[in-house]
Motif scaffolding. Structure first.
Motif, PDB file in Angstrom:
ATOM      1  N   GLY A   1     -54.702 -45.775 -52.730  1.00  0.00           N
ATOM      2  CA  GLY A   1     -53.642 -46.221 -53.629  1.00  0.00           C
ATOM      3  C   GLY A   1     -52.262 -45.872 -53.117  1.00  0.00           C
ATOM      4  N   VAL A   2     -52.092 -44.641 -52.627  1.00  0.00           N
ATOM      5  CA  VAL A   2     -50.782 -44.191 -52.146  1.00  0.00           C
ATOM      6  C   VAL A   2     -50.355 -44.967 -50.902  1.00  0.00           C
ATOM      7  CG1 VAL A   2     -49.530 -42.242 -51.142  1.00  0.00           C
ATOM      8  CG2 VAL A   2     -50.973 -41.891 -53.144  1.00  0.00           C
TER       9      VAL A   2
ATOM     10  N   MET B   1     -45.493 -48.062 -59.982  1.00  0.00           N
ATOM     11  CA  MET B   1     -46.380 -47.018 -59.468  1.00  0.00           C
ATOM     12  C   MET B   1     -47.207 -46.400 -60.591  1.00  0.00           C
ATOM     13  SD  MET B   1     -45.385 -43.685 -57.162  1.00  0.00           S
ATOM     14  CE  MET B   1     -44.299 -43.004 -58.411  1.00  0.00           C
ATOM     15  N   TYR B   2     -46.603 -46.266 -61.774  1.00  0.00           N
ATOM     16  CA  TYR B   2     -47.309 -45.620 -62.878  1.00  0.00           C
ATOM     17  C   TYR B   2     -48.217 -46.562 -63.660  1.00  0.00           C
ATOM     18  CZ  TYR B   2     -44.443 -41.479 -62.134  1.00  0.00           C
ATOM     19  OH  TYR B   2     -43.859 -40.362 -61.586  1.00  0.00           O
ATOM     20  N   VAL B   3     -48.021 -47.882 -63.528  1.00  0.00           N
ATOM     21  CA  VAL B   3     -48.855 -48.810 -64.300  1.00  0.00           C
ATOM     22  C   VAL B   3     -49.848 -49.570 -63.428  1.00  0.00           C
ATOM     23  CG1 VAL B   3     -47.037 -49.102 -66.021  1.00  0.00           C
ATOM     24  CG2 VAL B   3     -47.223 -50.758 -64.147  1.00  0.00           C
ATOM     25  N   SER B   4     -49.869 -49.293 -62.130  1.00  0.00           N
ATOM     26  CA  SER B   4     -50.737 -50.048 -61.231  1.00  0.00           C
ATOM     27  C   SER B   4     -52.018 -49.318 -60.861  1.00  0.00           C
ATOM     28  CB  SER B   4     -49.968 -50.412 -59.949  1.00  0.00           C
ATOM     29  OG  SER B   4     -48.857 -51.219 -60.242  1.00  0.00           O
ATOM     30  N   GLY B   5     -52.258 -48.165 -61.458  1.00  0.00           N
ATOM     31  CA  GLY B   5     -53.494 -47.452 -61.181  1.00  0.00           C
ATOM     32  C   GLY B   5     -53.504 -46.738 -59.849  1.00  0.00           C
ATOM     33  N   VAL B   6     -52.344 -46.308 -59.377  1.00  0.00           N
ATOM     34  CA  VAL B   6     -52.300 -45.560 -58.121  1.00  0.00           C
ATOM     35  C   VAL B   6     -52.997 -44.219 -58.284  1.00  0.00           C
ATOM     36  CG1 VAL B   6     -50.791 -44.481 -56.390  1.00  0.00           C
ATOM     37  CG2 VAL B   6     -50.153 -46.673 -57.419  1.00  0.00           C
TER      38      VAL B   6
ATOM     39  N   TYR C   1     -54.143 -55.715 -55.750  1.00  0.00           N
ATOM     40  CA  TYR C   1     -54.256 -55.415 -54.313  1.00  0.00           C
ATOM     41  C   TYR C   1     -54.812 -54.014 -54.062  1.00  0.00           C
ATOM     42  CZ  TYR C   1     -51.637 -59.708 -53.834  1.00  0.00           C
ATOM     43  OH  TYR C   1     -51.247 -61.022 -53.914  1.00  0.00           O
ATOM     44  N   LEU C   2     -54.484 -53.068 -54.926  1.00  0.00           N
ATOM     45  CA  LEU C   2     -55.086 -51.734 -54.781  1.00  0.00           C
ATOM     46  C   LEU C   2     -56.584 -51.795 -55.036  1.00  0.00           C
ATOM     47  CD1 LEU C   2     -52.486 -49.341 -56.463  1.00  0.00           C
ATOM     48  CD2 LEU C   2     -52.605 -50.160 -54.107  1.00  0.00           C
ATOM     49  N   GLU C   3     -56.965 -52.589 -56.010  1.00  0.00           N
ATOM     50  CA  GLU C   3     -58.387 -52.722 -56.326  1.00  0.00           C
ATOM     51  C   GLU C   3     -59.147 -53.381 -55.182  1.00  0.00           C
ATOM     52  OE1 GLU C   3     -61.155 -54.197 -60.102  1.00  0.00           O
ATOM     53  OE2 GLU C   3     -58.986 -54.569 -60.078  1.00  0.00           O
ATOM     54  N   LEU C   4     -58.538 -54.392 -54.561  1.00  0.00           N
ATOM     55  CA  LEU C   4     -59.183 -55.052 -53.426  1.00  0.00           C
ATOM     56  C   LEU C   4     -59.329 -54.093 -52.244  1.00  0.00           C
ATOM     57  CD1 LEU C   4     -57.430 -58.567 -53.457  1.00  0.00           C
ATOM     58  CD2 LEU C   4     -59.712 -57.967 -54.289  1.00  0.00           C
ATOM     59  N   GLY C   5     -58.295 -53.291 -51.994  1.00  0.00           N
ATOM     60  CA  GLY C   5     -58.378 -52.324 -50.910  1.00  0.00           C
ATOM     61  C   GLY C   5     -59.439 -51.273 -51.162  1.00  0.00           C
TER      62      GLY C   5
END
Length: 302
Positions: free
Chosen positions: A113-114, A225-230, A255-259
């Motif tokens: 995520g980061v 950053m705070y609402v995207s599930g990082v 995109y974080l979920e796909l990664g």
């Protein structure tokens, strides 16, 4: 019979001026000359952009390489910076706040995520200054201004490449096995790259026209950053209901979920999430580019 007025030649000269200007404009158009700072046709603009693509690639890669040249550790900071932030976030959110609920491999989850969020966040921040930060270049050279947002995103992508290698190593350290699905990370990052470029086009023009927008961008990035599930699982903390649907379909969360689904065995996504990711990438890129191109004639006055 009255004598001709002394001003008659001047009047005749002024009357002939428009036709002369029209003739000069037609001659310039015939030879492919355009007004400085004007907006060319979209087809011509795309052709010119493609012919000068090497400029954007070279400018972007040079800027990425020159970032940490003055520091003792040099290019190592490109990897150390996200690692240090990941360590801080792991302690704060994993140890102190216990946001690791609902995640099997929270260390891998957080690191992915980061690293991936940093890429888009940096692309947006740099894209916002693509026009205003290159005023001398814009005023002295004639070229498609879209090359500048492209160059800043290329710089961020070049910086991301070694981070992806470190990311894969960290995921292995956390206990994840090597799987063929890891290749999907290239697709996920590719879609994220297109999305980031589209947003860079948008913010580049927005800041060029209204400088105050640049002051708002850091707050928008921090909110994302705070609402995207990082740092946490959106499904666990906000799953179900309208709020959960909104957060889950936030482009950055997609995109974080796909990664994560590409690298982590305990994470999986359906084809609908890939479709959302592709849709956001294409719509944002095309819409952002057209929005930027439409303001081309204004950038020469920045």
């Amino acid at each position: 019979m009255s004598a001709p007025s002394p001003s008659a030649p001047l009047v005749e000269e002024v009357a002939q001026q428009p036709s002369r200007n029209q003739g000069a404009a037609a001659l310039a158009a015939q030879h492919g000359l355009t007004r400085i700072g004007g907006r060319p046709r979209l087809s011509a603009y795309l052709k010119d952009l493609w012919q000068r693509r090497h400029f954007a690639l070279k400018l972007g890669s040079s800027r990425a390489y020159a970032r940490n040249q003055d520091s003792f550790l040099g290019q190592l900071w490109a990897v150390l910076t996200p690692l240090l932030w990941a360590g801080v976030y792991l302690f704060v959110f994993g140890v102190l706040l216990k946001t690791d609920r609902g995640v099997e491999n929270f260390a891998g989850f957080l690191v992915i995520g980061v690293f991936l969020f940093r890429f888009t966040a940096s692309s947006i921040s740099a894209g916002a200054k693509a026009i205003t930060g290159n005023s001398s270049l814009i005023s002295s050279l004639q070229f498609p201004r879209a090359l500048l947002p492209i160059a800043v995103v290329v710089a961020e992508f070049v910086a991301l490449l070694p981070e992806l290698v470190v990311l894969a190593a960290l995921v292995l350290v956390t206990g994840e096995p090597v799987r063929v699905q890891w290749l999907l990370l290239l697709v996920a990052v590719g879609l994220q790259l297109l999305f980031s470029l589209g947003v860079a086009f948008i913010v580049a023009r927005a800041v060029a026209e209204i400088r105050d927008v640049g002051n708002l961008i850091p707050f928008v990035i921090r909110a994302l950053m705070y609402v995207s599930g990082v740092f946490f699982s959106i499904d666990h903390y906000a799953g179900g209901g309208l709020l959960g649907d909104i957060l889950t379909h936030n482009p950055m969360a997609i995109y974080l979920e796909l990664g994560r689904a590409s690298l982590l065995e305990g994470q999986s996504v359906g084809l609908d999430i890939w479709a959302w990711g592709a849709g956001f990438a294409v719509v944002t890129l095309v819409g952002g580019f057209l929005y930027f191109w439409h303001g081309e004639e204004k950038y020469g006055r920045v």
